[in-house]
Design a protein around this motif. Structure first.
Motif, PDB file in Angstrom:
ATOM      1  N   VAL A  53      -4.993   5.091   1.103  1.00  8.98           N
ATOM      2  CA  VAL A  53      -6.004   3.987   1.625  1.00  8.98           C
ATOM      3  C   VAL A  53      -5.943   4.228   3.053  1.00  8.98           C
ATOM      4  O   VAL A  53      -5.264   4.759   3.769  1.00  8.98           O
ATOM      5  CB  VAL A  53      -5.492   2.735   0.889  1.00  8.98           C
ATOM      6  N   VAL A  89      -5.612   5.987  -6.436  1.00 10.49           N
ATOM      7  CA  VAL A  89      -5.713   4.495  -6.078  1.00 10.49           C
ATOM      8  C   VAL A  89      -6.046   3.732  -7.264  1.00 10.49           C
ATOM      9  O   VAL A  89      -6.838   4.023  -7.950  1.00 10.49           O
ATOM     10  CB  VAL A  89      -6.503   4.192  -4.994  1.00 10.49           C
ATOM     11  N   ASP A  90      -5.275   2.643  -7.779  1.00  7.00           N
ATOM     12  CA  ASP A  90      -5.602   1.733  -8.892  1.00  7.00           C
ATOM     13  C   ASP A  90      -5.448   2.586 -10.136  1.00  7.00           C
ATOM     14  O   ASP A  90      -5.994   2.325 -11.362  1.00  7.00           O
ATOM     15  CB  ASP A  90      -6.969   0.991  -9.088  1.00  7.00           C
ATOM     16  N   THR A 101      -2.836   0.092  -4.920  1.00  6.81           N
ATOM     17  CA  THR A 101      -3.745  -0.758  -5.587  1.00  6.81           C
ATOM     18  C   THR A 101      -4.769  -1.593  -4.606  1.00  6.81           C
ATOM     19  O   THR A 101      -4.371  -1.757  -3.399  1.00  6.81           O
ATOM     20  CB  THR A 101      -3.251  -1.809  -6.249  1.00  6.81           C
ATOM     21  N   THR A 102      -5.750  -1.878  -5.168  1.00  5.21           N
ATOM     22  CA  THR A 102      -6.658  -2.811  -4.459  1.00  5.21           C
ATOM     23  C   THR A 102      -6.999  -4.069  -4.869  1.00  5.21           C
ATOM     24  O   THR A 102      -7.606  -4.847  -4.298  1.00  5.21           O
ATOM     25  CB  THR A 102      -8.241  -2.058  -4.464  1.00  5.21           C
ATOM     26  N   ARG A 103      -6.296  -4.404  -6.024  1.00  7.77           N
ATOM     27  CA  ARG A 103      -6.384  -5.811  -6.297  1.00  7.77           C
ATOM     28  C   ARG A 103      -4.959  -6.097  -6.778  1.00  7.77           C
ATOM     29  O   ARG A 103      -4.046  -5.415  -6.990  1.00  7.77           O
ATOM     30  CB  ARG A 103      -7.169  -5.979  -7.521  1.00  7.77           C
ATOM     31  N   ASP A 118     -11.097 -13.286   1.253  1.00  8.99           N
ATOM     32  CA  ASP A 118     -10.079 -12.199   1.091  1.00  8.99           C
ATOM     33  C   ASP A 118      -9.070 -12.448   0.003  1.00  8.99           C
ATOM     34  O   ASP A 118      -8.640 -11.480  -1.049  1.00  8.99           O
ATOM     35  CB  ASP A 118      -9.284 -11.907   2.318  1.00  8.99           C
ATOM     36  N   ARG A 167      -3.888  -5.627   3.287  1.00 12.55           N
ATOM     37  CA  ARG A 167      -2.670  -6.087   2.327  1.00 12.55           C
ATOM     38  C   ARG A 167      -1.687  -6.812   3.142  1.00 12.55           C
ATOM     39  O   ARG A 167      -0.968  -7.858   2.169  1.00 12.55           O
ATOM     40  CB  ARG A 167      -2.357  -4.835   1.726  1.00 12.55           C
ATOM     41  N   PRO A 218       0.887  -1.140   0.076  1.00 15.38           N
ATOM     42  CA  PRO A 218      -0.061   0.040  -0.048  1.00 15.38           C
ATOM     43  C   PRO A 218       0.957   1.281   0.128  1.00 15.38           C
ATOM     44  O   PRO A 218       1.280   1.906   0.930  1.00 15.38           O
ATOM     45  CB  PRO A 218      -0.680  -0.229   1.410  1.00 15.38           C
ATOM     46  N   VAL A 271      -8.937 -10.388  -3.809  1.00 19.11           N
ATOM     47  CA  VAL A 271      -7.859  -9.562  -4.240  1.00 19.11           C
ATOM     48  C   VAL A 271      -6.972 -10.331  -5.128  1.00 19.11           C
ATOM     49  O   VAL A 271      -6.532  -9.409  -6.173  1.00 19.11           O
ATOM     50  CB  VAL A 271      -6.891  -8.921  -2.871  1.00 19.11           C
ATOM     51  N   ALA A 327      -6.940  -1.027   5.424  1.00 17.01           N
ATOM     52  CA  ALA A 327      -6.763  -1.619   4.285  1.00 17.01           C
ATOM     53  C   ALA A 327      -5.180  -2.144   4.101  1.00 17.01           C
ATOM     54  O   ALA A 327      -4.911  -3.054   3.624  1.00 17.01           O
ATOM     55  CB  ALA A 327      -7.108  -0.638   3.176  1.00 17.01           C
TER      56      ALA A 327
END
Length: 267
Positions: free
Chosen positions: A196, A105-106, A70-72, A240, A204, A53, A244, A200
């Motif tokens: 983030v 983000v992303d 990133t979130t993925r 989870d 991660r 993150p 992700v 989060a």
């Protein structure tokens, strides 16, 4: 932070190096990452990452870009011949580069920095020791761009240390207690310098550690792993992980083992 924790398939990496920042940038970058590749025509190398993150500042092909958290899991297909020099930024560097990291983000955006692009490109073309020279140039530019650090920036660096490094806090409340700040202050620091939430960031870290354990210790029991990482149960970890990484833990364990076997096989 361990250098390979976010790499899902290390056996697929091209010639890849992670170097520490020069002294001038030690509070501004965790490390510099430098892949160099030369891939046969009509072939490609797919690199898959579940990133830290954090934001990355990258020089490649004469351009400079800033990418957000990133979130993925993300991937990139490498083709042809090339290189990149990226800085995994500490939070203290972020405010000098973008006003609202949450908006990135992303995503990524270009950065107008011809001096940085030209300096790093010249260093990478300079022969033996080119990577070290590129890091020195990049570190000096980053230090000039950011300037002296204020208390907020230093607190933001401490936030990431508490949430992501060895012995990290298991909850947002624990992180706030360790830093002697309120939950609201913790949230504000994360939003301003990372983009983030602290929660989060904890999620991660757990997923990175889960993937690393499955890769390095393929016989680990998933229920035991879930308990060790602070998940409520095996199903929570699996949910989870799939959300992700896009793959279930058991499937990832199998594909990672296959990658290692393929890399070890004679060509």
């Amino acid at each position: 932070m361990r250098a390979t924790r976010g790499v899902l398939y290390p056996a697929r990496l091209p010639d890849f190096h992670r170097l520490p920042p020069a002294t001038a940038a030690r509070d501004l970058a965790v490390w510099f990452w430098i892949p160099e590749w030369s891939i046969e025509p009509a072939r490609s190398s797919r690199q898959e990452i579940v990133g830290y993150p954090a934001l990355n500042l990258v020089v490649e092909n004469g351009d400079v870009s800033l990418s957000g958290a990133t979130t993925r899991a993300s991937h990139r297909e490498l083709t042809g011949t090339g290189w990149a020099v990226g800085a995994l930024l500490r939070p203290a560097a972020v405010a000098a580069l973008i006003d609202d990291p949450a908006a990135l983000v992303d995503a990524e955006q270009p950065v107008v920095a011809p001096e940085l692009a030209d300096g790093v490109s010249a260093a990478m073309a300079s022969g033996e020791g080119h990577r070290e020279r590129a890091v020195a140039v990049f570190s000096e530019w980053l230090a000039r761009r950011v300037g002296p650090l204020d208390d907020s920036a230093r607190h933001a660096n401490a936030l990431v240390e508490v949430l992501m490094e060895e012995g990290a806090a298991d909850s947002v409340e624990e992180a706030a207690t360790r830093l002697a700040v309120s939950l609201r202050t913790l949230q504000r620091l994360a939003h301003r310098h990372v983009g983030v939430s602290p929660a989060a960031m904890i999620r991660r870290r757990r997923l990175q550690e889960a993937a690393e354990h499955l890769r390095l210790h393929p016989s680990v029991d998933l229920a035991d792993l879930a308990a060790d990482l602070g998940y409520a149960d095996h199903a929570h970890l699996t949910r989870d992980f799939r959300n992700v990484l896009g793959i279930a833990p058991r499937a990832y364990r199998a594909s990672s083992a296959q990658d290692v076997r393929s890399a070890a096989a004679p060509s």
